[in-house]
Write an enzyme that holds these catalytic residues in place. Structure first.
Site, PDB file in Angstrom:
ATOM      1  N   GLY A  78       8.906  15.709  17.248  1.00  0.00           N
ATOM      2  CA  GLY A  78       9.085  16.539  18.419  1.00  0.00           C
ATOM      3  C   GLY A  78       7.831  17.336  18.709  1.00  0.00           C
TER       4      GLY A  78
ATOM      5  N   HIS B 253      10.216  26.862  19.937  1.00  0.00           N
ATOM      6  CA  HIS B 253       8.827  26.961  20.420  1.00  0.00           C
ATOM      7  C   HIS B 253       8.790  27.469  21.860  1.00  0.00           C
ATOM      8  CE1 HIS B 253       6.395  25.425  17.170  1.00  0.00           C
ATOM      9  NE2 HIS B 253       7.149  24.350  17.053  1.00  0.00           N
TER      10      HIS B 253
ATOM     11  N   GLN C  14       2.954  24.061  22.126  1.00  0.00           N
ATOM     12  CA  GLN C  14       2.172  23.547  21.003  1.00  0.00           C
ATOM     13  C   GLN C  14       0.890  22.850  21.462  1.00  0.00           C
ATOM     14  OE1 GLN C  14       5.737  21.585  19.012  1.00  0.00           O
ATOM     15  NE2 GLN C  14       4.403  22.120  17.279  1.00  0.00           N
TER      16      GLN C  14
ATOM     17  N   CYS D  27       6.216  21.476  10.694  1.00  0.00           N
ATOM     18  CA  CYS D  27       5.833  21.722  12.084  1.00  0.00           C
ATOM     19  C   CYS D  27       4.378  21.330  12.266  1.00  0.00           C
ATOM     20  CB  CYS D  27       6.048  23.194  12.430  1.00  0.00           C
ATOM     21  SG  CYS D  27       5.640  23.618  14.131  1.00  0.00           S
ATOM     22  N   LEU D  28       4.094  20.672  13.382  1.00  0.00           N
ATOM     23  CA  LEU D  28       2.719  20.283  13.670  1.00  0.00           C
ATOM     24  C   LEU D  28       1.807  21.498  13.845  1.00  0.00           C
ATOM     25  CD1 LEU D  28       3.487  17.389  16.175  1.00  0.00           C
ATOM     26  CD2 LEU D  28       2.807  17.186  13.759  1.00  0.00           C
TER      27      LEU D  28
ATOM     28  N   HIS E  23      14.543  23.314  16.810  1.00  0.00           N
ATOM     29  CA  HIS E  23      13.178  23.652  16.402  1.00  0.00           C
ATOM     30  C   HIS E  23      12.257  23.685  17.623  1.00  0.00           C
ATOM     31  CE1 HIS E  23       9.650  23.377  13.560  1.00  0.00           C
ATOM     32  NE2 HIS E  23       9.099  22.918  14.686  1.00  0.00           N
ATOM     33  N   GLU E  24      12.320  22.642  18.451  1.00  0.00           N
ATOM     34  CA  GLU E  24      11.423  22.567  19.609  1.00  0.00           C
ATOM     35  C   GLU E  24      11.776  23.616  20.653  1.00  0.00           C
ATOM     36  OE1 GLU E  24       8.754  20.996  19.180  1.00  0.00           O
ATOM     37  OE2 GLU E  24       9.429  19.845  17.460  1.00  0.00           O
TER      38      GLU E  24
END
Length: 179
Positions: free
Chosen positions: A47, A146, A52, A100-101, A142-143
């Site tokens: 995701g 963000h 991000q 997480c990225l 999670h996304e």
């Protein structure tokens, strides 16, 4: 299409709520979606939220491979969700390890709703809604965090459940999925 630079923890765009998308015909929105798709594929993640990649809009892209889904569930193909809202489907939660990225090399055990109802819009501005369970629900939560300016460490029930993937993997004898 282009690979986009991923913002890391500490970057201001990750700390503030993103703005709603209002023009679904904007060519810049469609370019951003294409670039996010390419960036997600290159990253190996599941995701990616627009903040991000330094874009403060309520847009996320995701895909969930079959091996990450529960039994009797197939893969979730590449999907776009714009201006999402999520509602838990009951009180059941589960604490699982997340990566997480934007926090490369780190992981944390985060409690989240096991099942959710989601709604929003696709890239054409058409309403979409559905239910997500297990890992699929976790990805959407999670996304969406963000989009609200929240990074997963703020969701930790126990700060001791946060650290470098390789160290936690050693401590737990390999029971932690890779971030």
């Amino acid at each position: 299409m282009a690979l986009l630079k991923i913002a890391r923890m500490g970057t201001p765009v990750l700390l503030k709520p993103a703005l709603p998308v209002t023009d679904f015909t904007d060519p810049a929105l469609h370019r951003l979606i294409e670039d996010m798709a390419e960036t997600l594929a290159d990253s190996g993640g599941v995701g990616l939220a627009a903040p991000q990649v330094h874009a403060s809009v309520r847009l996320l892209v995701y895909q969930v491979p079959a091996e990450r889904m529960g039994p009797d569930q197939g893969a979730v193909p590449f999907s776009v969700l714009i201006n999402p809202t999520l509602d838990p489907l009951g009180p059941d939660t589960a604490a699982e390890w997340e990566g997480c990225l934007s926090l490369p090399g780190l992981t944390g055990r985060v409690p989240r709703a096991r099942s959710i109802h989601y709604r929003g819009f696709n890239e054409r501005g058409e309403p979409v809604e559905g239910e997500a369970h297990g890992f699929h629900a976790r990805v959407l939560q999670h996304e969406t965090d963000h989009l609200d300016g929240i990074l997963y460490p703020r969701r930790l029930a126990d700060p001791g459940d946060f650290g470098f993937v390789e160290e936690i993997r050693k401590a737990l004898a390999g029971r932690v999925p890779s971030a």
